[in-house]
Design an enzyme around this catalytic site. Structure first.
Site, PDB file in Angstrom:
ATOM      1  N   PHE A  83       0.817  -1.220   0.000  1.00 36.30           N
ATOM      2  CA  PHE A  83       0.000   0.000   0.000  1.00 36.30           C
ATOM      3  C   PHE A  83       0.847   1.266   0.000  1.00 36.30           C
ATOM      4  CE2 PHE A  83      -2.753  -2.961   2.438  1.00 36.30           C
ATOM      5  CZ  PHE A  83      -3.946  -2.824   1.756  1.00 36.30           C
ATOM      6  N   SER A 127      -5.332   1.565  -9.002  1.00 35.95           N
ATOM      7  CA  SER A 127      -6.441   2.509  -8.921  1.00 35.95           C
ATOM      8  C   SER A 127      -7.215   2.510 -10.230  1.00 35.95           C
ATOM      9  CB  SER A 127      -5.861   3.900  -8.666  1.00 35.95           C
ATOM     10  OG  SER A 127      -6.840   4.890  -8.865  1.00 35.95           O
ATOM     11  N   TYR A 152       0.236  11.160 -10.313  1.00 35.46           N
ATOM     12  CA  TYR A 152      -0.197  10.071  -9.428  1.00 35.46           C
ATOM     13  C   TYR A 152      -0.702   8.890 -10.262  1.00 35.46           C
ATOM     14  CZ  TYR A 152      -3.186   7.240  -6.507  1.00 35.46           C
ATOM     15  OH  TYR A 152      -3.779   6.158  -5.897  1.00 35.46           O
ATOM     16  N   LYS A 156       0.883   4.896 -10.877  1.00 33.39           N
ATOM     17  CA  LYS A 156       0.186   3.608 -10.713  1.00 33.39           C
ATOM     18  C   LYS A 156       0.305   2.775 -11.993  1.00 33.39           C
ATOM     19  CE  LYS A 156      -1.263   3.969  -6.515  1.00 33.39           C
ATOM     20  NZ  LYS A 156      -0.688   3.141  -5.476  1.00 33.39           N
ATOM     21  N   ILE A 220     -19.581  21.739  -3.998  1.00 35.07           N
ATOM     22  CA  ILE A 220     -19.796  20.644  -4.967  1.00 35.07           C
ATOM     23  C   ILE A 220     -19.230  21.123  -6.294  1.00 35.07           C
ATOM     24  CG2 ILE A 220     -21.515  19.283  -6.216  1.00 35.07           C
ATOM     25  CD1 ILE A 220     -23.231  19.238  -3.753  1.00 35.07           C
ATOM     26  N   ASP A 297     -11.542  16.088 -13.336  1.00 37.85           N
ATOM     27  CA  ASP A 297     -12.619  15.166 -12.930  1.00 37.85           C
ATOM     28  C   ASP A 297     -13.346  14.614 -14.163  1.00 37.85           C
ATOM     29  OD1 ASP A 297     -12.318  15.196 -10.198  1.00 37.85           O
ATOM     30  OD2 ASP A 297     -13.777  16.807  -9.865  1.00 37.85           O
TER      31      ASP A 297
HETATM   32  P1  NAD Z   1      -2.736   6.405   3.157  1.00 38.58           P
HETATM   33  O1  NAD Z   1      -1.918   7.611   2.873  1.00 38.58           O
HETATM   34  O2  NAD Z   1      -3.668   6.438   4.305  1.00 38.58           O
HETATM   35  O3  NAD Z   1      -1.786   5.126   3.315  1.00 38.58           O
HETATM   36  C1  NAD Z   1      -0.509   5.041   2.721  1.00 38.58           C
HETATM   37  C2  NAD Z   1       0.457   4.644   3.821  1.00 38.58           C
HETATM   38  O4  NAD Z   1       1.761   4.494   3.268  1.00 38.58           O
HETATM   39  C3  NAD Z   1       0.556   5.677   4.936  1.00 38.58           C
HETATM   40  O5  NAD Z   1       0.434   5.025   6.156  1.00 38.58           O
HETATM   41  C4  NAD Z   1       1.949   6.288   4.772  1.00 38.58           C
HETATM   42  O6  NAD Z   1       2.483   6.700   6.003  1.00 38.58           O
HETATM   43  C5  NAD Z   1       2.707   5.135   4.142  1.00 38.58           C
HETATM   44  N1  NAD Z   1       3.818   5.513   3.260  1.00 38.58           N
HETATM   45  C6  NAD Z   1       3.830   6.424   2.257  1.00 38.58           C
HETATM   46  N2  NAD Z   1       5.031   6.441   1.646  1.00 38.58           N
HETATM   47  C7  NAD Z   1       5.804   5.512   2.274  1.00 38.58           C
HETATM   48  C8  NAD Z   1       7.126   5.049   2.099  1.00 38.58           C
HETATM   49  N3  NAD Z   1       7.916   5.571   1.157  1.00 38.58           N
HETATM   50  N4  NAD Z   1       7.582   4.067   2.909  1.00 38.58           N
HETATM   51  C9  NAD Z   1       6.788   3.531   3.875  1.00 38.58           C
HETATM   52  N5  NAD Z   1       5.527   3.944   4.100  1.00 38.58           N
HETATM   53  C10 NAD Z   1       5.039   4.909   3.299  1.00 38.58           C
HETATM   54  O7  NAD Z   1      -3.524   6.047   1.809  1.00 38.58           O
HETATM   55  P2  NAD Z   1      -4.662   4.966   1.544  1.00 38.58           P
HETATM   56  O8  NAD Z   1      -5.879   5.695   1.136  1.00 38.58           O
HETATM   57  O9  NAD Z   1      -4.711   3.990   2.631  1.00 38.58           O
HETATM   58  O10 NAD Z   1      -4.074   4.304   0.228  1.00 38.58           O
HETATM   59  C11 NAD Z   1      -3.282   3.134   0.274  1.00 38.58           C
HETATM   60  C12 NAD Z   1      -2.864   2.783  -1.151  1.00 38.58           C
HETATM   61  O11 NAD Z   1      -4.026   2.627  -1.961  1.00 38.58           O
HETATM   62  C13 NAD Z   1      -2.018   3.851  -1.835  1.00 38.58           C
HETATM   63  O12 NAD Z   1      -1.022   3.213  -2.618  1.00 38.58           O
HETATM   64  C14 NAD Z   1      -3.016   4.564  -2.725  1.00 38.58           C
HETATM   65  O13 NAD Z   1      -2.395   5.140  -3.838  1.00 38.58           O
HETATM   66  C15 NAD Z   1      -3.918   3.418  -3.111  1.00 38.58           C
HETATM   67  N6  NAD Z   1      -5.262   3.856  -3.510  1.00 38.58           N
HETATM   68  C16 NAD Z   1      -5.992   4.633  -2.651  1.00 38.58           C
HETATM   69  C17 NAD Z   1      -7.263   5.049  -3.019  1.00 38.58           C
HETATM   70  C18 NAD Z   1      -8.091   5.948  -2.121  1.00 38.58           C
HETATM   71  O14 NAD Z   1      -9.055   6.533  -2.607  1.00 38.58           O
HETATM   72  N7  NAD Z   1      -7.786   6.051  -0.841  1.00 38.58           N
HETATM   73  C19 NAD Z   1      -7.776   4.660  -4.255  1.00 38.58           C
HETATM   74  C20 NAD Z   1      -7.002   3.861  -5.107  1.00 38.58           C
HETATM   75  C21 NAD Z   1      -5.746   3.468  -4.713  1.00 38.58           C
HETATM   76  C1  WQD Z   2     -15.402  12.428  -5.814  1.00 37.84           C
HETATM   77  C2  WQD Z   2     -16.365  13.420  -6.420  1.00 37.84           C
HETATM   78  C3  WQD Z   2     -15.377  15.542  -7.007  1.00 37.84           C
HETATM   79  C4  WQD Z   2     -14.481  16.940  -3.001  1.00 37.84           C
HETATM   80  C5  WQD Z   2      -9.797  10.266  -6.242  1.00 37.84           C
HETATM   81  C6  WQD Z   2      -8.586   9.957  -7.082  1.00 37.84           C
HETATM   82  C7  WQD Z   2      -8.593   8.505  -7.479  1.00 37.84           C
HETATM   83  C8  WQD Z   2      -8.720   7.619  -6.237  1.00 37.84           C
HETATM   84  C9  WQD Z   2      -9.884   8.009  -5.398  1.00 37.84           C
HETATM   85  C10 WQD Z   2      -6.513   7.095  -5.453  1.00 37.84           C
HETATM   86  C11 WQD Z   2     -15.772  14.189  -7.604  1.00 37.84           C
HETATM   87  C12 WQD Z   2     -16.426  15.699  -5.938  1.00 37.84           C
HETATM   88  C13 WQD Z   2     -14.899  16.180  -4.074  1.00 37.84           C
HETATM   89  C14 WQD Z   2     -15.192  18.142  -2.688  1.00 37.84           C
HETATM   90  C15 WQD Z   2     -16.694  17.683  -4.517  1.00 37.84           C
HETATM   91  N1  WQD Z   2      -7.589   7.750  -5.381  1.00 37.84           N
HETATM   92  N2  WQD Z   2     -15.984  16.543  -4.814  1.00 37.84           N
HETATM   93  N3  WQD Z   2     -16.276  18.447  -3.465  1.00 37.84           N
HETATM   94  O1  WQD Z   2     -11.690  12.299  -7.671  1.00 37.84           O
HETATM   95  O2  WQD Z   2     -13.255  10.320  -7.868  1.00 37.84           O
HETATM   96  O3  WQD Z   2     -10.967   9.988  -7.009  1.00 37.84           O
HETATM   97  O4  WQD Z   2      -9.830   9.409  -5.088  1.00 37.84           O
HETATM   98  O5  WQD Z   2      -6.201   6.290  -6.284  1.00 37.84           O
HETATM   99  O6  WQD Z   2      -7.405   8.247  -8.163  1.00 37.84           O
HETATM  100  O7  WQD Z   2      -8.637  10.768  -8.242  1.00 37.84           O
HETATM  101  O8  WQD Z   2     -12.592  11.153  -5.586  1.00 37.84           O
HETATM  102  O9  WQD Z   2     -13.489  11.905  -3.437  1.00 37.84           O
HETATM  103  O10 WQD Z   2     -11.867  13.411  -4.676  1.00 37.84           O
HETATM  104  O11 WQD Z   2     -14.173  13.090  -5.570  1.00 37.84           O
HETATM  105  O12 WQD Z   2     -17.666  18.022  -5.198  1.00 37.84           O
HETATM  106  O13 WQD Z   2     -14.848  18.876  -1.776  1.00 37.84           O
HETATM  107  O14 WQD Z   2     -16.669  14.414  -5.433  1.00 37.84           O
HETATM  108  O15 WQD Z   2     -15.439  16.588  -7.936  1.00 37.84           O
HETATM  109  O16 WQD Z   2     -16.788  14.374  -8.535  1.00 37.84           O
HETATM  110  P1  WQD Z   2     -12.151  11.028  -7.142  1.00 37.84           P
HETATM  111  P2  WQD Z   2     -12.964  12.408  -4.718  1.00 37.84           P
END
Ligand code: NAD
Ligand code: WQD
Length: 339
Positions: A83, A127, A152, A156, A220, A297
């Site tokens: 992660f 993602s 970003y 990925k 929004i 977006d």
């Molecule tokens: P998060 O930031 O809460 O978790 C990431 C963790 O990695 C954190 O605890 C951070 O301290 C640690 N970290 C970052 N860089 C590091 C490094 N170089 N060495 C060791 N630890 C490190 O984020 P999350 O939402 O839990 O996301 C986890 C993974 O899922 C990420 O790779 C993110 O890109 C991916 N992801 C998240 C979402 C989302 O919407 N949250 C969506 C798709 C993919």
């Molecule tokens: C959702 C919707 C915004 C905030 C992102 C990353 C994606 C993945 C998940 C890591 C959109 C709208 C948001 C606000 C709003 N992450 N919005 N007001 O953009 O779908 O995805 O997180 O991999 O890669 O791009 O998620 O929660 O930011 O937005 O209106 O204050 O809510 O425009 O339509 P998104 P989000």
């Protein structure tokens, strides 16, 4: 299922900590590596409290090769769930090098250390963003990766390519790419949840902080998209469903090569629907106003989760009301997060 000893990079973060909890509940053993750049050690204390099981925590960085070598010497793990990385889309536009360094170079170092230690089974956090703007909806795994819309997203896509090349070159590697849609929600206990630093980038934590009175109103972004009500539509899934998806992926790692799965519900919800439902199920006001569209977006995308259902026997079980109620329980009980 036999117990698997797994190293979880980034396991103190939002999705990582919920996954560690699900792994321990499923009887697996966990070593977490996290540099705590976006997480608190407290998340893992709560995991231990809720599961009444202990885990090993190593504070450190995936880019630190010597530390990884030592970790794999001291802890004989048979797989890694990866992660660790940076995840803010907007920040990645301002600091692309930090994103390529953490997400791409970090994964490279991790894979090199795994190879040296003879650990060749990996589950990777990818993602839905890798599908790009042109992919038809619902997104399906066989659609080729598209043009990334941010550093970003590019990081990925690059890691997916790196892992595919690695598996192609060496049949001892076994990798599962999990493409998450929009994870939200919190553990049902209200003891664990998302704890963003500063101004939240994502919709759900922003709504929760407005409801709690920490922010005045939600903006929004855009009301003129070609969708049901003019606001963007996304496939939101409960973080505990996502966590359970990782347990399934670990238990179903292919014997060799790369597998790829969407983890989503298959249903799209609009921003306006999210806000109105949050207000209705939690009985709390969320003031909002419309603002211009946010750059980058897409109007609407959601998953076809059929492949994960068929091959991993995984399906999202929790509904939107569960996601919204669990978010609010966590926010109310922990107004300042893990502080
Ligand atoms: P998060 O930031 O809460 O978790 C990431 C963790 O990695 C954190 O605890 C951070 O301290 C640690 N970290 C970052 N860089 C590091 C490094 N170089 N060495 C060791 N630890 C490190 O984020 P999350 O939402 O839990 O996301 C986890 C993974 O899922 C990420 O790779 C993110 O890109 C991916 N992801 C998240 C979402 C989302 O919407 N949250 C969506 C798709 C993919
Ligand atoms: C959702 C919707 C915004 C905030 C992102 C990353 C994606 C993945 C998940 C890591 C959109 C709208 C948001 C606000 C709003 N992450 N919005 N007001 O953009 O779908 O995805 O997180 O991999 O890669 O791009 O998620 O929660 O930011 O937005 O209106 O204050 O809510 O425009 O339509 P998104 P989000």
């Amino acid at each position: 299922m036999l117990s698997i000893k797994v190293m979880v990079s980034g396991g103190a973060g939002y999705i990582g900590s919920h996954t560690v909890l699900a792994l321990l509940e499923a009887g697996h053993e966990v070593v977490v590596l996290d540099n705590l750049c976006n997480a608190s050690r407290e998340s893992l204390r709560r995991v231990e409290r809720l599961t009444e099981r202990s885990l090993t925590f190593v504070e450190g960085d995936i880019r630190d090769r010597a530390l990884l070598d030592q970790l794999f010497r001291e802890h004989v793990v048979s797989a890694v769930i990866h992660f660790a990385g940076l995840k803010a889309v907007g920040e990645s536009m301002e600091q692309p090098l930090a994103y390529y360094e953490n997400n791409v170079a970090g994964t490279l170092t991790l894979c090199q250390a795994m190879q040296a230690a003879g650990v060749s089974r990996l589950v990777f956090s990818s993602s839905a963003t890798v599908y790009g703007a042109e992919a038809p909806v619902p997104y399906r795994e066989e659609t080729p990766r598209g043009q990334p819309s941010s550093p970003y997203g590019a990081s990925k896509a690059m890691v997916e390519q790196l892992l595919e090349d690695l598996c192609y070159s060496d049949s001892t590697w076994s990798v599962t790419l999990l493409r998450y849609f929009n994870p939200i929600g919190a553990h049902e206990s209200g003891l664990m949840g998302e704890d963003p630093l500063g101004l939240p980038n994502n919709l759900m934590p922003f709504i929760a902080q407005v409801a709690a009175g920490r922010r005045q109103r939600l903006s929004i972004f855009g009301d003129d998209y070609p969708t049901r009500d003019g606001t963007c539509e996304r496939d939101y899934l409960h973080v505990m469903d996502l966590a359970e998806g990782h347990v399934k992926a670990l238990e179903h790692l292919p014997s060799s090569g790369v597998s790829c799965y969407n983890l989503g519900t298959g249903r799209a919800i609009s921003v306006l629907e999210m806000v109105e439902r949050f207000v209705a199920v939690n009985n709390v006001p969320v003031p909002y106003s419309f603002a211009p569209r946010r750059g980058g977006d897409l109007p609407a995308f959601w998953a076809d989760p059929g492949k994960a259902h068929q091959e991993l026997e995984w399906q999202a079980r929790r509904n939107l009301d569960d996601m919204l109620q669990d978010t609010w329980r966590w926010q109310k009980q922990n107004p300042r997060g893990y502080e």
